[in-house]
Design a protein around this motif. Structure first.
Motif, PDB file in Angstrom:
ATOM      1  N   HIS A  72      -1.814   2.927   2.139  1.00 30.02           N
ATOM      2  CA  HIS A  72      -0.523   3.347   2.969  1.00 30.02           C
ATOM      3  C   HIS A  72       0.366   4.097   1.912  1.00 30.02           C
ATOM      4  O   HIS A  72       1.059   5.207   2.384  1.00 30.02           O
ATOM      5  CB  HIS A  72       0.087   2.411   3.522  1.00 30.02           C
ATOM      6  CG  HIS A  72      -0.685   1.660   4.596  1.00 30.02           C
ATOM      7  ND1 HIS A  72      -1.563   2.406   5.457  1.00 30.02           N
ATOM      8  CD2 HIS A  72      -0.898   0.379   4.874  1.00 30.02           C
ATOM      9  CE1 HIS A  72      -2.241   1.458   6.239  1.00 30.02           C
ATOM     10  NE2 HIS A  72      -2.035   0.197   5.888  1.00 30.02           N
ATOM     11  N   LEU A  73       0.387   3.663   0.660  1.00 30.18           N
ATOM     12  CA  LEU A  73       1.528   4.092  -0.195  1.00 30.18           C
ATOM     13  C   LEU A  73       1.150   5.581  -0.653  1.00 30.18           C
ATOM     14  O   LEU A  73       1.723   6.517  -0.841  1.00 30.18           O
ATOM     15  CB  LEU A  73       1.540   3.223  -1.562  1.00 30.18           C
ATOM     16  CG  LEU A  73       2.419   3.631  -2.609  1.00 30.18           C
ATOM     17  CD1 LEU A  73       3.991   3.834  -2.078  1.00 30.18           C
ATOM     18  CD2 LEU A  73       2.581   2.794  -3.832  1.00 30.18           C
ATOM     19  N   VAL A  74      -0.463   5.670  -0.819  1.00 29.90           N
ATOM     20  CA  VAL A  74      -0.878   7.034  -1.237  1.00 29.90           C
ATOM     21  C   VAL A  74      -0.380   7.944  -0.245  1.00 29.90           C
ATOM     22  O   VAL A  74      -0.248   9.178  -0.342  1.00 29.90           O
ATOM     23  CB  VAL A  74      -2.426   6.760  -1.497  1.00 29.90           C
ATOM     24  CG1 VAL A  74      -2.948   8.230  -1.692  1.00 29.90           C
ATOM     25  CG2 VAL A  74      -2.597   6.027  -2.917  1.00 29.90           C
ATOM     26  N   SER A  75      -0.749   7.438   1.055  1.00 27.26           N
ATOM     27  CA  SER A  75      -0.353   8.587   2.249  1.00 27.26           C
ATOM     28  C   SER A  75       1.038   8.981   2.335  1.00 27.26           C
ATOM     29  O   SER A  75       1.319  10.342   2.259  1.00 27.26           O
ATOM     30  CB  SER A  75      -0.792   7.997   3.621  1.00 27.26           C
ATOM     31  OG  SER A  75      -2.043   7.408   3.877  1.00 27.26           O
ATOM     32  N   VAL A  76       1.974   8.062   2.030  1.00 30.44           N
ATOM     33  CA  VAL A  76       3.351   8.418   2.060  1.00 30.44           C
ATOM     34  C   VAL A  76       3.653   9.430   0.848  1.00 30.44           C
ATOM     35  O   VAL A  76       4.413  10.312   0.924  1.00 30.44           O
ATOM     36  CB  VAL A  76       4.432   7.086   2.101  1.00 30.44           C
ATOM     37  CG1 VAL A  76       5.671   7.618   1.861  1.00 30.44           C
ATOM     38  CG2 VAL A  76       4.141   6.412   3.125  1.00 30.44           C
TER      39      VAL A  76
ATOM     40  N   THR B  50      -4.691  -4.014  -1.318  1.00 30.29           N
ATOM     41  CA  THR B  50      -5.659  -2.737  -1.474  1.00 30.29           C
ATOM     42  C   THR B  50      -5.035  -1.847  -0.160  1.00 30.29           C
ATOM     43  O   THR B  50      -4.869  -0.422  -0.232  1.00 30.29           O
ATOM     44  CB  THR B  50      -6.981  -3.101  -0.950  1.00 30.29           C
ATOM     45  OG1 THR B  50      -7.238  -3.925  -2.448  1.00 30.29           O
ATOM     46  CG2 THR B  50      -7.748  -1.638  -1.218  1.00 30.29           C
ATOM     47  N   ALA B  51      -4.986  -2.394   1.017  1.00 32.30           N
ATOM     48  CA  ALA B  51      -4.483  -1.556   2.307  1.00 32.30           C
ATOM     49  C   ALA B  51      -3.023  -0.885   1.945  1.00 32.30           C
ATOM     50  O   ALA B  51      -2.791   0.331   2.345  1.00 32.30           O
ATOM     51  CB  ALA B  51      -4.508  -2.486   3.513  1.00 32.30           C
ATOM     52  N   LEU B  52      -2.218  -1.667   1.221  1.00 36.11           N
ATOM     53  CA  LEU B  52      -1.048  -1.135   0.922  1.00 36.11           C
ATOM     54  C   LEU B  52      -0.897  -0.024   0.000  1.00 36.11           C
ATOM     55  O   LEU B  52      -0.183   0.821   0.250  1.00 36.11           O
ATOM     56  CB  LEU B  52       0.202  -2.264   0.361  1.00 36.11           C
ATOM     57  CG  LEU B  52       0.462  -3.219   1.495  1.00 36.11           C
ATOM     58  CD1 LEU B  52       1.261  -4.553   0.567  1.00 36.11           C
ATOM     59  CD2 LEU B  52       1.213  -2.900   2.821  1.00 36.11           C
ATOM     60  N   GLU B  53      -1.945  -0.051  -0.892  1.00 35.65           N
ATOM     61  CA  GLU B  53      -2.086   1.060  -1.839  1.00 35.65           C
ATOM     62  C   GLU B  53      -2.546   2.291  -0.959  1.00 35.65           C
ATOM     63  O   GLU B  53      -2.054   3.363  -1.372  1.00 35.65           O
ATOM     64  CB  GLU B  53      -3.097   0.629  -2.824  1.00 35.65           C
ATOM     65  CG  GLU B  53      -2.652  -0.457  -3.820  1.00 35.65           C
ATOM     66  CD  GLU B  53      -3.895  -0.651  -4.626  1.00 35.65           C
ATOM     67  OE1 GLU B  53      -4.854  -0.389  -4.535  1.00 35.65           O
ATOM     68  OE2 GLU B  53      -3.695  -1.453  -5.820  1.00 35.65           O
TER      69      GLU B  53
ATOM     70  N   MET C 177       6.070   4.106   9.637  1.00 30.76           N
ATOM     71  CA  MET C 177       5.240   3.868   9.047  1.00 30.76           C
ATOM     72  C   MET C 177       4.952   5.020   7.964  1.00 30.76           C
ATOM     73  O   MET C 177       4.710   4.692   6.768  1.00 30.76           O
ATOM     74  CB  MET C 177       3.832   3.364   9.567  1.00 30.76           C
ATOM     75  CG  MET C 177       2.638   3.013   8.818  1.00 30.76           C
ATOM     76  SD  MET C 177       2.953   1.760   8.294  1.00 30.76           S
ATOM     77  CE  MET C 177       1.231   1.252   7.378  1.00 30.76           C
ATOM     78  N   LEU C 178       4.976   6.199   8.290  1.00 30.81           N
ATOM     79  CA  LEU C 178       4.580   7.175   7.438  1.00 30.81           C
ATOM     80  C   LEU C 178       5.901   7.852   6.869  1.00 30.81           C
ATOM     81  O   LEU C 178       5.328   8.859   6.167  1.00 30.81           O
ATOM     82  CB  LEU C 178       3.736   8.205   8.588  1.00 30.81           C
ATOM     83  CG  LEU C 178       2.461   7.701   9.167  1.00 30.81           C
ATOM     84  CD1 LEU C 178       1.727   8.540   9.764  1.00 30.81           C
ATOM     85  CD2 LEU C 178       1.521   7.151   8.032  1.00 30.81           C
ATOM     86  N   GLY C 179       6.970   7.789   6.996  1.00 31.67           N
ATOM     87  CA  GLY C 179       8.162   8.514   6.256  1.00 31.67           C
ATOM     88  C   GLY C 179       8.250   9.564   6.719  1.00 31.67           C
ATOM     89  O   GLY C 179       8.513  10.651   5.983  1.00 31.67           O
ATOM     90  N   LEU C 180       7.986   9.800   8.205  1.00 33.05           N
ATOM     91  CA  LEU C 180       7.952  11.257   8.964  1.00 33.05           C
ATOM     92  C   LEU C 180       9.335  11.245   9.777  1.00 33.05           C
ATOM     93  O   LEU C 180       9.677  10.331  10.151  1.00 33.05           O
ATOM     94  CB  LEU C 180       7.022  11.607   9.527  1.00 33.05           C
ATOM     95  CG  LEU C 180       5.626  11.653   8.731  1.00 33.05           C
ATOM     96  CD1 LEU C 180       4.424  11.990   9.655  1.00 33.05           C
ATOM     97  CD2 LEU C 180       5.535  12.940   7.895  1.00 33.05           C
ATOM     98  N   SER C 181       9.985  12.524  10.098  1.00 34.55           N
ATOM     99  CA  SER C 181      10.890  12.504  11.043  1.00 34.55           C
ATOM    100  C   SER C 181      10.400  12.234  12.295  1.00 34.55           C
ATOM    101  O   SER C 181       9.065  12.702  12.307  1.00 34.55           O
ATOM    102  CB  SER C 181      11.660  13.758  11.151  1.00 34.55           C
ATOM    103  OG  SER C 181      11.100  14.677  11.329  1.00 34.55           O
TER     104      SER C 181
END
Length: 245
Positions: free
Chosen positions: A145-149, A140-143, A193-197
């Motif tokens: 984080h995935l929605v965030s990215v 559930t936590a990974l979901e 973690m967030l897929g940002l530069s």
């Protein structure tokens, strides 16, 4: 392996409001099942991607990061782990590990034999159920984080990660109720973690600090108004008790 172990009956997590206390028979069984404790210093590797997990672990104290690496050295942090969390379940089913685990701060882990996992499930089905519950909660936590990215803006991503980390820290006794968390996480790790530069992460942190949503200084995370930040990030705070072994 550290021989100065904490007896299960004296486990500090037993007194944490977030966790369901274990019954006497489960405590007695875990005393016999537990092999010891392992201490890791900040930055030490606990599990390596592609290897085997010889043991199951639960986090007794500290914080860890779980991440996956690409062949060229880039990596994606997929989760942060707190007291009560479980490590090595994937290895309990004889798969190679798809991720690495590293100590973010000094950590102490309880050690359980991987090969006897089936014995635990058979002797105490309720403990087996709790292990499955822990795995489901991590999914559930990974979901989230995935929605965030995939869907949240950069400002929403950073705010979501901040309130999630602080919420988990408050729930597990890593932080107090001042809405501050001492956390030696770098801007590069936030970006991982967030897929940002790194540049975008730096600008986003500055914007959130100026707005009063999140103040993420080196070594310290602060959320001045948790309700406001949760609403902005569309995050629901922890409100259920967790099992632990």
């Amino acid at each position: 392996m550290d021989t100065q172990i904490v007896r299960c009956r004296e486990c500090p997590l037993q007194g944490c409001d977030t966790f369901r206390p274990l019954s006497e028979d489960k405590l007695e069984y875990l005393e016999s099942f537990k092999q010891g404790e392992a201490v890791f210093r900040k930055g030490e590797m606990i599990m390596s991607q592609g290897g085997k997990a010889p043991h199951l672990h639960t986090v007794l104290s500290g914080m860890l990061i779980r991440y996956r690496s690409l062949d060229d050295g880039r990596r994606q942090i997929v989760n942060f782990m707190f007291p009560g969390d479980l490590l090595g379940l994937q290895g309990a089913f004889d798969d190679d590990l798809s991720h690495s685990v590293e100590a973010l701060i000094d950590a102490r882990l309880c050690v359980f034999p991987r090969n006897d996992f089936h014995r635990l499930m058979g002797a105490h089905p309720r403990l087996g159920y709790d292990l499955v519950w822990l795995a489901a909660k991590e999914e559930t936590a990974l979901e989230g984080h995935l929605v965030s990215v995939g869907q949240r803006t950069a400002r929403e991503r950073v705010t979501y990660l901040a309130v999630w980390l602080l919420d988990r820290a408050l729930a597990t006794g890593v932080a107090d109720d001042s809405n501050r968390l001492e956390l030696p996480i770098t801007q590069a790790q936030i970006a991982d973690m967030l897929g940002l530069s790194l540049v975008h992460t730096n600008r986003t942190l500055k914007s959130l600090r100026e707005e009063g949503l999140v103040d993420w200084a080196p070594g310290n995370l602060s959320v001045p108004d948790m309700d406001k930040a949760c609403k902005f990030a569309q995050y629901t705070q922890i409100d259920s008790k967790r099992p632990f072994i």
